[in-house]
Design an enzyme around this catalytic site. Structure first.
Site, short mmCIF file in Angstrom:
data_model
loop_
_atom_site.label_atom_id
_atom_site.label_comp_id
_atom_site.label_asym_id
_atom_site.label_seq_id
_atom_site.Cartn_x
_atom_site.Cartn_y
_atom_site.Cartn_z
N CYS A 253 45.96 39.52 37.77
CA CYS A 253 44.86 39.23 38.69
C CYS A 253 44.31 37.84 38.41
CB CYS A 253 43.75 40.28 38.51
SG CYS A 253 42.39 40.08 39.69
N ASP B 98 41.31 37.08 38.24
CA ASP B 98 40.03 37.22 37.54
C ASP B 98 39.95 36.31 36.31
OD1 ASP B 98 37.92 38.35 35.77
OD2 ASP B 98 37.79 39.88 37.33
N ARG C 213 38.39 36.52 33.73
CA ARG C 213 38.26 37.20 32.43
C ARG C 213 39.57 37.77 31.92
NH1 ARG C 213 33.95 41.22 34.83
NH2 ARG C 213 35.59 41.12 36.41
N HIS D 145 43.63 45.14 35.73
CA HIS D 145 42.53 45.29 34.77
C HIS D 145 41.48 46.23 35.36
CE1 HIS D 145 39.57 42.63 36.90
NE2 HIS D 145 40.68 42.16 37.44
N CYS E 251 38.38 45.86 38.45
CA CYS E 251 38.88 44.73 39.27
C CYS E 251 38.04 44.57 40.55
CB CYS E 251 40.35 44.98 39.63
SG CYS E 251 41.06 43.64 40.62
CO CO Z 1 40.91 41.71 39.41
#
Ligand code: CO
Length: 227
Positions: free
Chosen positions: A59, A61, A63, A115, A118
């Site tokens: 992803c 993301d 993090r 994750h 999400c």
């Molecule tokens: Co995500």
């Protein structure tokens, strides 16, 4: 370990910084210097070739930093990231990454890593619209519909989102296995395993969803009754 939270934000008091991002260049010089100090000629050697064993599909993301999570340095992980770690059949970007990784770089492992929590998965479950991204998230909505009988059992929102995050990874592993690229690689007996993992932002740990397929037999057995 030096953990900085929010230190990388642009210092907006100086308008010049908006155009130059000096703090990121300073970070970069520090990083290059420390790598070179620990491994002399690291960059010179790396510039000549890349020989990663792994393709990471994760992803976007912020993090979920692929290399850091699995402790791999530059040159060891080929990476593709998008919102929701999706492998969409007609996405030439993702397919090209897989094709180059499998056919040219000859990676041995493709890791689809989602994750928990999400944002893409969460957004796909909401009734409100988010703009263009809703089209991209359509595939996750379809996964939700497909598994709605199972998902009805989850009474609290967090567990429901997290289970859909897992089901999304499993579906994307299936999609990777279904590509002509992976099917052809297996047909010519190329060593290639496709893994489905999920990462916990709250504890920094990976979980193996145990849907690893290393050939057509595995693939058929794992996904026989899945989709
Ligand atoms: Co995500």
């Amino acid at each position: 370990m030096n953990i900085r939270l929010g230190f990388a934000s642009t210092q907006s008091t100086n308008p010049d910084n908006m155009k130059k991002l000096p703090e990121l260049f300073a970070n970069n010089r520090d990083w290059a210097c420390s790598v070179e100090k620990n491994h002399p000629d690291f960059f010179k050697t790396l510039a000549k070739q890349q020989n990663p064993e792994y393709l990471w599909i994760g992803c976007s993301d912020s993090r979920v930093p692929a290399n850091e999570i699995v402790g791999l340095v530059s040159g060891e992980l080929f990476v593709h990231r998008n919102v929701g770690n999706l492998v969409v059949h007609g996405d030439m970007n993702c397919l090209s990454v897989i094709q180059y990784a499998v056919d040219v770089l000859k990676v041995k492992h493709i890791i689809v890593c989602g994750h928990y929590g999400c944002g893409g998965v969460t957004a796909s479950m909401e009734k409100k619209t988010h703009g263009l991204i809703d089209n991209w998230l359509r595939d996750i909505k379809d996964i939700y519909s497909y598994h709605q009988d199972e998902l009805k059992k989850y009474k609290d929102r967090i567990s429901l989102v997290n289970r859909l995050c897992e089901l999304n990874v499993i579906r994307q592993v299936y999609n990777v296995c279904h590509t002509t690229i992976v099917q052809d690689a297996w047909a010519r007996k190329q060593e290639l395993a496709v893994h489905g993992w999920i990462y916990g932002i709250e504890d920094g740990l990976l979980r193996d969803l145990k849907v690893c397929a290393a050939g057509k037999e595995d693939y058929r057995r794992i996904f026989k009754n899945s989709f």
